[in-house]
Design an enzyme around this catalytic site. Structure first.
Site, short mmCIF file in Angstrom:
data_model
loop_
_atom_site.label_atom_id
_atom_site.label_comp_id
_atom_site.label_asym_id
_atom_site.label_seq_id
_atom_site.Cartn_x
_atom_site.Cartn_y
_atom_site.Cartn_z
N CYS A 84 -14.08 -20.99 30.91
CA CYS A 84 -13.99 -20.59 32.32
C CYS A 84 -12.71 -21.08 32.98
O CYS A 84 -12.38 -20.63 34.09
CB CYS A 84 -15.19 -21.13 33.09
SG CYS A 84 -16.74 -20.98 32.21
N CYS A 207 -27.11 -20.39 41.00
CA CYS A 207 -26.38 -19.93 39.82
C CYS A 207 -25.46 -18.77 40.19
O CYS A 207 -25.86 -17.87 40.93
CB CYS A 207 -27.35 -19.44 38.74
SG CYS A 207 -28.67 -20.61 38.31
N LYS A 329 -20.07 -18.60 43.26
CA LYS A 329 -21.45 -18.28 43.64
C LYS A 329 -21.55 -16.94 44.35
O LYS A 329 -22.47 -16.16 44.08
CB LYS A 329 -21.99 -19.40 44.55
CG LYS A 329 -23.39 -19.14 45.08
CD LYS A 329 -24.41 -19.06 43.95
CE LYS A 329 -25.71 -18.43 44.38
NZ LYS A 329 -25.65 -16.97 44.49
N HIS A 333 -17.86 -14.54 39.10
CA HIS A 333 -17.25 -15.39 38.05
C HIS A 333 -16.90 -14.56 36.82
O HIS A 333 -17.60 -14.62 35.81
CB HIS A 333 -18.22 -16.51 37.70
CG HIS A 333 -17.70 -17.47 36.67
ND1 HIS A 333 -16.36 -17.72 36.47
CD2 HIS A 333 -18.37 -18.26 35.77
CE1 HIS A 333 -16.22 -18.62 35.51
NE2 HIS A 333 -17.42 -18.95 35.07
#
Length: 398
Positions: A84, A207, A329, A333
């Site tokens: 990431c 998440c 969030k 992502h």
């Protein structure tokens, strides 16, 4: 050693786009990055592209595949994979190329397409950034790993589920003002805390989503910057750190040592500290990740992050605004694009181009990008250069 400056930054929308490809998303980001600059594709000396390659698309040479598509013919292109943190490291490598004298103009960015494979395949591709032999192959998901971190933070420091939920409430409120955000809607504290459990104690609202998107950044040397733009943001400091990939291999579950090291290095190189920050974009893949980031980059003491967010200190009108973009969030992502996307927000804030999210005359901002559960981390400090005027919206602001 020469200074490096961000002279342009842009991104695609983040979300689910069945009609787009990794090439078309990268083109959109690149075209937005060129806006307001005098850069032509032939001016770019080098390109660095971050991507994990979710779903198996173009695992070999994805960098040239996207840079050739946008007209960077023959430009040396490197692919970076650090989970990431891939495009955060791409930006760092671009800064290194500028400072070393090897290049005067570098394109750094990332891209990912995550929504055109099954949920099982997405979990697999997310899992490859965890420790393979003992975590992933034993069935541990990333939600499960971060749930262990959340449980440890709760046990050690008294952090509560509602304090985790404050992250979601704040970031959704910010993301609702971001036209690029995937989940551009607000939520309440009750919504977040009472949502279905994903991995105890993390609920669905704790998440981030899986996302398609791209983001790119143009970096120029102090020797060449005047050829390309008047809107300049100086890269004041860069730091990076690595750690054991497996959470079970580390000495702590309630913090990210690699991020602490990265932040410390970035502050030292910038001659600055947490008290100098006006805002930060931090890696909130899960709500607990944002709380740990507060402590790792020094916004508050260890164990105080829960109380810190509940106090309102990280809201746009607080002590240090955090994730004005909506963060992972709400904004989304797309793994390979996330780090560069954070830099896009920092550039927009420091050049007065953040629209409804614009802070009041920020001077210094930080980006914090984490790979996996903390196996890698990279931190950048950016500062507004006072040798130029903000010309956004046609008005000059001294």
């Amino acid at each position: 050693m020469r200074d490096a400056y961000v002279v342009g930054a842009g991104q695609s929308d983040f979300g689910s786009f069945p009609g787009e490809s990794y090439r078309s998303l990268f083109r959109t980001a690149f075209e937005h990055t060129l806006e307001g600059t005098a850069v032509e594709p032939g001016d770019v000396d080098e390109a660095i592209v971050g991507t994990l390659g979710v779903g198996g698309r173009q695992l070999g040479l994805p960098g040239p595949a996207v840079t050739e598509h946008v007209g960077l013919h023959g430009v040396p292109t490197t692919r970076v994979e650090n989970a990431c943190a891939a495009s955060g490291y791409a930006v760092r490598q671009g800064v290194q190329a500028i400072r070393s004298g090897m290049a005067d103009l570098v394109l750094a960015g990332g891209v990912e397409v995550m929504t055109d494979v099954s949920a099982e395949a997405v979990r697999y591709w997310l899992g490859v950034s965890g420790e393979t032999e003992w975590e992933r192959l034993s069935g541990t998901t990333f939600a499960g790993v971060y749930a262990q971190m959340a449980s440890a933070h709760m046990r050690e420091h008294g952090t509560t589920v509602d304090q985790l939920s404050h992250v979601a409430v704040k970031n959704h409120a910010n993301g609702a003002k971001n036209p690029h955000a995937q989940l551009g809607f607000e939520c309440s504290l009750a919504d977040a805390s009472a949502a279905p459990t994903v991995a105890d104690p993390l609920t669905l609202y704790h998440c981030c989503p899986t996302t398609d998107g791209a983001a790119t950044v143009l970096l120029a040397s102090e020797d060449a910057i005047d050829r390309f733009t008047d809107a300049r943001v100086r890269v004041a400091g860069v730091g990076a750190g690595s750690d054991r990939v497996g959470l079970f291999q580390r000495d702590t579950y309630s913090g990210v040592p690699a991020a602490r090291r990265a932040a410390g290095t970035a502050y030292d190189r910038a001659g600055a500290g947490p008290g100098d920050l006006d805002f930060a974009e931090v890696h909130d893949c899960f709500a607990i990740a944002e709380l740990m980031a507060y402590e790792d980059i020094g916004l508050c003491e260890r164990g105080e992050a829960g109380q810190y967010i509940a106090s309102g200190a990280t809201r746009p009108d607080g002590e240090t605004a955090v994730n004005t973009s909506g963060g992972l969030k709400s904004k989304g992502h797309p793994i390979g694009a996330t780090g560069a996307g954070q830099v896009v927000e920092a550039f927009d804030q420091l050049t007065g181009a953040a629209g409804d999210r614009q802070l009041d005359a920020p001077e210094v901002g930080l980006t914090h990008n984490v790979g996996g559960s903390g196996g890698a981390a990279v931190v950048h400090l950016f500062e507004r250069d006072h040798d130029w005027a903000d010309v956004s919206d046609g008005e000059v602001v001294a």
